[in-house]
Write a protein that holds these residues in place. Structure first.
Motif, PDB file in Angstrom:
ATOM      1  N   MET A   1       0.853  -1.144   0.000  1.00 28.48           N
ATOM      2  CA  MET A   1       0.000   0.000   0.000  1.00 28.48           C
ATOM      3  C   MET A   1       0.915   1.228   0.000  1.00 28.48           C
ATOM      4  N   THR A   2       0.477   2.303  -0.636  1.00 28.01           N
ATOM      5  CA  THR A   2       1.212   3.558  -0.625  1.00 28.01           C
ATOM      6  C   THR A   2       0.256   4.698  -0.325  1.00 28.01           C
ATOM      7  N   PHE A   3       0.793   5.809   0.149  1.00 30.33           N
ATOM      8  CA  PHE A   3      -0.003   7.025   0.217  1.00 30.33           C
ATOM      9  C   PHE A   3       0.852   8.203  -0.198  1.00 30.33           C
ATOM     10  N   ARG A   4       0.183   9.234  -0.724  1.00 25.74           N
ATOM     11  CA  ARG A   4       0.844  10.432  -1.217  1.00 25.74           C
ATOM     12  C   ARG A   4       0.450  11.602  -0.317  1.00 25.74           C
ATOM     13  N   TYR A   5       1.396  12.492  -0.067  1.00 27.24           N
ATOM     14  CA  TYR A   5       1.136  13.652   0.784  1.00 27.24           C
ATOM     15  C   TYR A   5       1.875  14.868   0.232  1.00 27.24           C
ATOM     16  N   THR A   6       1.396  16.051   0.607  1.00 27.49           N
ATOM     17  CA  THR A   6       2.058  17.312   0.263  1.00 27.49           C
ATOM     18  C   THR A   6       2.058  18.200   1.493  1.00 27.49           C
ATOM     19  N   VAL A   7       3.223  18.738   1.839  1.00 32.33           N
ATOM     20  CA  VAL A   7       3.366  19.690   2.940  1.00 32.33           C
ATOM     21  C   VAL A   7       4.163  20.859   2.385  1.00 32.33           C
ATOM     22  N   GLY A   8       3.531  22.025   2.313  1.00 31.67           N
ATOM     23  CA  GLY A   8       4.210  23.170   1.714  1.00 31.67           C
ATOM     24  C   GLY A   8       4.564  22.849   0.285  1.00 31.67           C
ATOM     25  N   ARG A   9       5.839  22.902  -0.043  1.00 33.81           N
ATOM     26  CA  ARG A   9       6.295  22.572  -1.389  1.00 33.81           C
ATOM     27  C   ARG A   9       6.913  21.182  -1.490  1.00 33.81           C
ATOM     28  N   THR A  10       6.813  20.407  -0.420  1.00 32.88           N
ATOM     29  CA  THR A  10       7.381  19.060  -0.408  1.00 32.88           C
ATOM     30  C   THR A  10       6.278  18.030  -0.604  1.00 32.88           C
ATOM     31  N   SER A  11       6.432  17.170  -1.606  1.00 36.77           N
ATOM     32  CA  SER A  11       5.480  16.084  -1.846  1.00 36.77           C
ATOM     33  C   SER A  11       6.229  14.764  -1.765  1.00 36.77           C
TER      34      SER A  11
ATOM     35  N   GLY B   1      -5.007  -5.087   9.113  1.00 40.62           N
ATOM     36  CA  GLY B   1      -5.557  -3.795   8.716  1.00 40.62           C
ATOM     37  C   GLY B   1      -4.755  -2.602   9.185  1.00 40.62           C
ATOM     38  N   VAL B   2      -3.533  -2.816   9.680  1.00 43.34           N
ATOM     39  CA  VAL B   2      -2.696  -1.723  10.174  1.00 43.34           C
ATOM     40  C   VAL B   2      -1.436  -1.657   9.316  1.00 43.34           C
ATOM     41  N   PHE B   3      -1.139  -0.460   8.808  1.00 43.72           N
ATOM     42  CA  PHE B   3       0.025  -0.263   7.954  1.00 43.72           C
ATOM     43  C   PHE B   3       0.884   0.853   8.522  1.00 43.72           C
ATOM     44  N   GLN B   4       2.185   0.795   8.240  1.00 45.72           N
ATOM     45  CA  GLN B   4       3.127   1.757   8.792  1.00 45.72           C
ATOM     46  C   GLN B   4       4.065   2.243   7.695  1.00 45.72           C
ATOM     47  N   GLY B   5       4.380   3.541   7.722  1.00 43.07           N
ATOM     48  CA  GLY B   5       5.331   4.121   6.783  1.00 43.07           C
ATOM     49  C   GLY B   5       5.925   5.378   7.390  1.00 43.07           C
ATOM     50  N   THR B   6       6.946   5.935   6.760  1.00 42.97           N
ATOM     51  CA  THR B   6       7.629   7.112   7.296  1.00 42.97           C
ATOM     52  C   THR B   6       7.519   8.268   6.323  1.00 42.97           C
TER      53      THR B   6
ATOM     54  N   ILE C   1      -1.065  17.528   8.660  1.00 45.21           N
ATOM     55  CA  ILE C   1      -0.905  17.035   7.300  1.00 45.21           C
ATOM     56  C   ILE C   1      -2.102  16.138   6.975  1.00 45.21           C
ATOM     57  N   PRO C   2      -2.939  16.533   6.013  1.00 47.23           N
ATOM     58  CA  PRO C   2      -4.040  15.654   5.626  1.00 47.23           C
ATOM     59  C   PRO C   2      -3.540  14.542   4.705  1.00 47.23           C
ATOM     60  N   LEU C   3      -3.973  13.317   4.966  1.00 42.95           N
ATOM     61  CA  LEU C   3      -3.607  12.164   4.146  1.00 42.95           C
ATOM     62  C   LEU C   3      -4.861  11.565   3.527  1.00 42.95           C
ATOM     63  N   HIS C   4      -4.799  11.289   2.248  1.00 41.59           N
ATOM     64  CA  HIS C   4      -5.845  10.546   1.551  1.00 41.59           C
ATOM     65  C   HIS C   4      -5.202   9.248   1.082  1.00 41.59           C
ATOM     66  N   VAL C   5      -5.796   8.131   1.432  1.00 40.96           N
ATOM     67  CA  VAL C   5      -5.191   6.830   1.172  1.00 40.96           C
ATOM     68  C   VAL C   5      -5.966   6.093   0.086  1.00 40.96           C
ATOM     69  N   THR C   6      -5.233   5.568  -0.889  1.00 42.27           N
ATOM     70  CA  THR C   6      -5.800   4.691  -1.908  1.00 42.27           C
ATOM     71  C   THR C   6      -5.065   3.364  -1.824  1.00 42.27           C
ATOM     72  N   ALA C   7      -5.797   2.287  -1.636  1.00 47.83           N
ATOM     73  CA  ALA C   7      -5.197   0.953  -1.564  1.00 47.83           C
ATOM     74  C   ALA C   7      -5.231   0.316  -2.946  1.00 47.83           C
ATOM     75  N   VAL C   8      -4.122  -0.293  -3.342  1.00 51.51           N
ATOM     76  CA  VAL C   8      -4.027  -1.001  -4.618  1.00 51.51           C
ATOM     77  C   VAL C   8      -3.462  -2.387  -4.343  1.00 51.51           C
ATOM     78  N   ASP C   9      -4.188  -3.426  -4.783  1.00 51.49           N
ATOM     79  CA  ASP C   9      -3.689  -4.782  -4.552  1.00 51.49           C
ATOM     80  C   ASP C   9      -2.732  -5.206  -5.662  1.00 51.49           C
ATOM     81  N   ALA C  10      -2.174  -6.401  -5.536  1.00 52.48           N
ATOM     82  CA  ALA C  10      -1.168  -6.888  -6.481  1.00 52.48           C
ATOM     83  C   ALA C  10      -1.705  -6.992  -7.905  1.00 52.48           C
ATOM     84  N   ALA C  11      -3.011  -7.146  -8.066  1.00 54.20           N
ATOM     85  CA  ALA C  11      -3.624  -7.246  -9.398  1.00 54.20           C
ATOM     86  C   ALA C  11      -3.920  -5.877 -10.003  1.00 54.20           C
TER      87      ALA C  11
END
Length: 71
Positions: A1-11, A22-27, A40-50
């Motif tokens: 799973m991945t998520f994308r974020y933007t803070v100021g000018r850093t994405s 159902g629990v995922f961790q990232g930095t 920081i608002p996060l919007h998460v989209t889950a994508v499976d292996a298919a």
């Protein structure tokens, strides 16, 4: 799973690791120390292996605080 974020000018896109049912961790980052706490608002989209996707879901919020704690 991945998520994308933007803070100021850093994405970024963060790969997430499963750490339990159902629990995922990232930095996020690296970030410069902010002058004040930033939400920081996060919007998460889950994508499976298919390539099937679900979402986006959110926002969920993470706070980047303006101080450091030891340890």
């Amino acid at each position: 799973m991945t998520f994308r974020y933007t803070v100021g000018r850093t994405s970024g896109t963060v790969a997430m690791s499963s750490v339990g049912r159902g629990v995922f961790q990232g930095t996020l980052g690296p970030f410069d120390q902010p002058a004040e706490t930033v939400r920081i608002p996060l919007h998460v989209t889950a994508v499976d292996a298919a390539g099937n996707s679900a979402g986006p879901v959110g926002p969920a919020y993470v706070s980047l605080q303006s101080f450091c704690t030891p340890g």
